[in-house]
Design a protein around this motif. Structure first.
Motif, PDB file in Angstrom:
ATOM      1  N   ALA A  11       0.825  -1.208   0.000  1.00 15.01           N
ATOM      2  CA  ALA A  11       0.000   0.000   0.000  1.00 15.01           C
ATOM      3  C   ALA A  11       0.856   1.253   0.000  1.00 15.01           C
ATOM      4  O   ALA A  11       0.597   2.204  -0.747  1.00 15.01           O
ATOM      5  CB  ALA A  11      -0.921  -0.012   1.214  1.00 15.01           C
ATOM      6  N   GLY A  12       1.902   1.228   0.809  1.00 13.83           N
ATOM      7  CA  GLY A  12       2.788   2.384   0.894  1.00 13.83           C
ATOM      8  C   GLY A  12       3.398   2.714  -0.456  1.00 13.83           C
ATOM      9  O   GLY A  12       3.416   3.864  -0.887  1.00 13.83           O
ATOM     10  N   TRP A  13       3.889   1.677  -1.111  1.00 12.65           N
ATOM     11  CA  TRP A  13       4.497   1.910  -2.418  1.00 12.65           C
ATOM     12  C   TRP A  13       3.470   2.392  -3.431  1.00 12.65           C
ATOM     13  O   TRP A  13       3.793   3.195  -4.305  1.00 12.65           O
ATOM     14  CB  TRP A  13       5.192   0.641  -2.906  1.00 12.65           C
ATOM     15  N   ALA A  14       2.244   1.880  -3.303  1.00 13.70           N
ATOM     16  CA  ALA A  14       1.196   2.322  -4.221  1.00 13.70           C
ATOM     17  C   ALA A  14       0.921   3.810  -4.048  1.00 13.70           C
ATOM     18  O   ALA A  14       0.752   4.548  -5.016  1.00 13.70           O
ATOM     19  CB  ALA A  14      -0.079   1.515  -3.973  1.00 13.70           C
ATOM     20  N   PHE A  15       0.911   4.241  -2.802  1.00 13.05           N
ATOM     21  CA  PHE A  15       0.691   5.675  -2.547  1.00 13.05           C
ATOM     22  C   PHE A  15       1.852   6.511  -3.102  1.00 13.05           C
ATOM     23  O   PHE A  15       1.659   7.622  -3.581  1.00 13.05           O
ATOM     24  CB  PHE A  15       0.569   5.927  -1.044  1.00 13.05           C
ATOM     25  N   ALA A  16       3.042   5.959  -2.997  1.00 15.37           N
ATOM     26  CA  ALA A  16       4.214   6.723  -3.430  1.00 15.37           C
ATOM     27  C   ALA A  16       4.356   6.744  -4.940  1.00 15.37           C
ATOM     28  O   ALA A  16       5.051   7.582  -5.489  1.00 15.37           O
ATOM     29  CB  ALA A  16       5.471   6.144  -2.790  1.00 15.37           C
ATOM     30  N   LEU A  17       3.670   5.807  -5.595  1.00 15.12           N
ATOM     31  CA  LEU A  17       3.886   5.617  -7.033  1.00 15.12           C
ATOM     32  C   LEU A  17       3.663   6.874  -7.876  1.00 15.12           C
ATOM     33  O   LEU A  17       4.522   7.213  -8.699  1.00 15.12           O
ATOM     34  CB  LEU A  17       3.001   4.470  -7.540  1.00 15.12           C
ATOM     35  N   PRO A  18       2.548   7.610  -7.710  1.00  9.03           N
ATOM     36  CA  PRO A  18       2.374   8.798  -8.564  1.00  9.03           C
ATOM     37  C   PRO A  18       3.530   9.778  -8.433  1.00  9.03           C
ATOM     38  O   PRO A  18       4.049  10.275  -9.441  1.00  9.03           O
ATOM     39  CB  PRO A  18       1.079   9.411  -8.036  1.00  9.03           C
TER      40      PRO A  18
END
Lengths: 355, 356
Positions: A11-18
């Motif tokens: 989840a953390g990486w998904a949030f950071a992705l943009p």
């Protein structure tokens, strides 16, 4: 070994992705692109295929040589004089266009000096780039210490418990908030040669003795004018950083110094300045980088002129890459700029290291 | 060496008066401790002696000289701060020598003074270290060293041990005591810790809300507190207080009683207590005793809390007739929570205060 950050943190990486994506797309990728493109002859739009050219772009920018011109003599061996009495020399193009000196082909005179009867001429593959390089270095050498010093003085002045001190903080900080383009436009009016604010003020203060100057139209004053305006614009930002540094120094240290009999200057010398050490390193590096990145002021106020007296590296990179559609040339300048800033930052770090 | 004299010293911040007329006379070579709860003005008072705070009115004399308007460095004082205030970028040697460097003292003499201070504080081996390499106790030692080399007439300590852990605090406390014996200088010491006050002081000044409550030797304050505040502040656990009725008042014998307390006659010399008035009876927890026979004793109640410290047992007792008292009983006493207990005290140990 996988660190805790990369494991089971989807989840953390998904949030950071943009954010990461945008940074990668617009900062990381172009950074590496610049290295690649600087080794090719890529143009912005061209029907021809891109070719690998090695370090030709770097040679075209950095090529430098010193040639010696012997004075022209008449049959009797006497020096030939120009109309104004100066010694006559053969023209530089007799060397740079001669088949005898293929290594100097295409180079042009940058500057010369007298050595006995001979003239020493520095020729460069790209005189405009050299001027831009020197102007940029001059800008950094002047602006970095002046801006940092002035910001420190302002920070010391407003780091006091006085009524209304916040008003001053706000005033000094205001130029930072205004867009640099707007500031540059305003300062064009201030520097105006006919009816500019600066000229009017100087004329008024000297009771008409001052001869108005076209600050931005004169090669002797244009770079200085841009420096002054840049210092004014950036000083508030660094003042705030100094202020933050000043406020981390424990007031008890000043009280201890006071009891030990330190004067104001000694308190600054033994308490304030050592306490600002890390802040000073930060400010020095930040100002140096900002100064090397000088672009908007030149673009808005002078376009590099007059007579290339305000050419600077970033302006040249943009001018070349987009103005002349020479993407590889612009990339090469960017890479050179990066290496210079990197070298200076490493040097500064080394000089200010913890001993 | 110097005496310090404060006469009707006051301090106001705007309209708020924080020091409300303080008179203190400190003799040459005396160790005086200012003690009081947070916000009582003890630190402000010390900073006024140091010259870090202005004196709004009144006079301050050091060594017979009026110093109200004298710069801190010219007052002949040295100060040790709670947060040490040693310069982080200087070595210990440079820190200790700072005042001498500022004054432009020759190198050899400076070195001699630094070594002398280092010897007194047993920190010769630390001289070339940086403050970041020192423990809290060592840092405070450096700060004291910096004070010693100034050769001051008066040492000022502003809660110097508050940032140290308990074990270190005790060591440093003893060292400061030894230092006072060795140097014989006048010392003014601010603390909120009554153990420091009791052990170090020749004379304690108890402050509350910017006024002096009592000045005296530690044991005078303990045995003859001037008022309820001093009685409650000095001694641990705090003194027990209870409202009582004065039944009969004669010089040397005041008889009081209260609900749940049988009439007791106290050998109190001072007058000021009229029959049938109310007063406050104070008795230190250490002077309460347990009676084995639950019917005997003056106070009866139920054990609400037991703290066994090994050498001492602190018992909270909820009295049958309302209120509660704390008793600190010598030796280890395995008392049952909720059990009935009878307490008594020797009348000459009790204090009686006018009700305010």
């Amino acid at each position: 070994m996988a660190s805790k950050l990369t494991r089971s943190n989807g989840a953390g990486w998904a949030f950071a992705l943009p954010g990461f994506g945008l940074i990668a797309l617009f900062i990381v990728l172009p950074f590496f692109f610049a290295f690649g493109l600087s080794l090719t002859n890529q143009r912005l739009i061209s029907p021809n295929p891109t070719e690998y050219v090695g370090f030709a772009n770097y040679r075209d920018l950095l090529g430098l040589a010193v040639i010696t011109l012997e004075p022209e003599r008449d049959e009797a061996g006497q020096l030939v004089r120009e109309a104004d009495g100066g010694i006559a020399y053969p023209r530089v193009r007799t060397v740079t266009r001669s088949d005898d000196y293929p290594q100097y082909r295409g180079m042009r005179e940058w500057f010369r000096w007298q050595s006995g009867d001979n003239a020493r001429v520095v020729i460069a593959s790209d005189v405009v780039f050299m001027k831009a390089l020197v102007n940029t270095l001059t800008f950094v050498v002047v602006v970095a210490p002046v801006q940092a010093g002035l910001a420190l003085v302002l920070a010391l002045l407003i780091n006091q418990k006085l009524r209304g001190v916040n008003v001053f903080r706000a005033i000094y900080f205001m130029p930072v908030v205004v867009s640099i383009v707007v500031v540059s436009l305003l300062w064009r009016f201030i520097y105006d040669g006919n009816d500019g604010l600066l000229n009017n003020m100087l004329v008024g203060l000297t009771f008409g003795l001052f001869e108005p100057v076209d600050w931005l139209g004169n090669p002797d004053t244009a770079l200085g004018a841009i420096m002054a305006m840049s210092v004014w614009q950036g000083v508030g930002f660094h003042m705030v950083i100094w202020l933050a540094g000043l406020q981390t120094i424990s007031p008890t240290l000043y009280e201890a110094a006071d009891i030990e009999g330190a004067s104001k200057w000694q308190a600054f010398r033994y308490v304030t300045w050592p306490g600002l050490r890390n802040t000073a390193i930060l400010i020095l590096i930040v100002i140096t980088m900002q100064a090397f990145a000088l672009f908007a002021q030149v673009d808005v106020m002078t376009n590099g002129g007059p007579l290339d007296s305000t050419q600077v590296l970033v302006f040249q990179a943009v001018e070349r890459g987009y103005g002349r559609q020479d993407i590889s040339g612009g990339s090469t300048i960017s890479v050179i700029l990066f290496l210079i800033v990197l070298a200076i930052s490493l040097l500064q770090r080394w000089l200010t290291r913890e001993r | 060496m110097a005496e310090v004299k404060l006469t009707d010293v006051r301090k106001s911040y705007g309209k708020v008066e924080v020091i409300k007329g303080v008179d203190i006379a400190i003799n040459d070579g005396e160790f005086v401790v200012f003690v009081g709860p947070s916000g009582c003005g003890k630190s402000t008072l010390l900073r006024m002696i140091a010259g870090l705070e202005d004196i709004t009115s009144g006079t301050l004399e050091i060594g017979g000289r009026l110093v109200n308007e004298v710069q801190p460095k010219d007052r002949g004082i040295a100060m040790v701060f709670q947060t040490y205030a040693i310069f982080p970028h200087m070595s210990v040697r440079e820190n200790v020598a700072f005042g001498l460097t500022i004054a432009g003292m020759p190198k050899a003499e400076k070195e001699r003074k630094v070594m002398e201070a280092a010897r007194i504080l047993q920190m010769e081996h630390l001289l070339d270290r940086r403050p970041s390499q020192l423990s809290g106790g060592q840092r405070q030692r450096v700060a004291i060293g910096r004070a010693i080399v100034r050769d001051p007439a008066v040492f000022l300590f502003d809660e110097p041990l508050s940032n140290l852990d308990a074990a270190l605090r005790m060591d440093m406390r003893m060292e400061i005591g030894k230092l006072h014996q060795e140097l014989g200088a006048t010392m003014v010491y601010v603390t909120h810790d009554q153990v420091e006050a009791m052990t170090l002081a020749d004379k304690i000044v108890v402050l509350k809300d910017g006024t002096v409550q009592q000045v005296g030797a530690p044991m005078d304050l303990y045995h003859k507190p001037a008022n309820m505040f001093v009685a409650g502040f000095i001694g641990s656990p705090s003194m027990n207080f209870m409202d009582v009725q004065v039944v009969e008042a004669r010089p040397g014998a005041v008889t009081v009683r209260a609900p749940g307390l049988d009439p007791v006659t106290l050998p109190i010399e001072e007058g000021g207590f009229a029959a049938h008035s109310t007063a406050r009876l104070g008795i230190r927890p250490q002077y309460l005793e347990v009676y084995e026979d639950a019917a005997a004793g003056a106070l009866h109640g139920e054990v609400a809390l037991v703290e066994r410290l090994g050498t001492e047992t602190v018992v909270d007792v909820t009295l049958t007739r309302g209120g509660k008292v704390v008793a600190a009983l010598a030796e280890d006493r395995p008392l049952q929570l909720g059990s009935q207990i009878a307490l008594g005290f020797a009348p000459e140990r009790a204090h009686l205060f006018a009700k305010t």
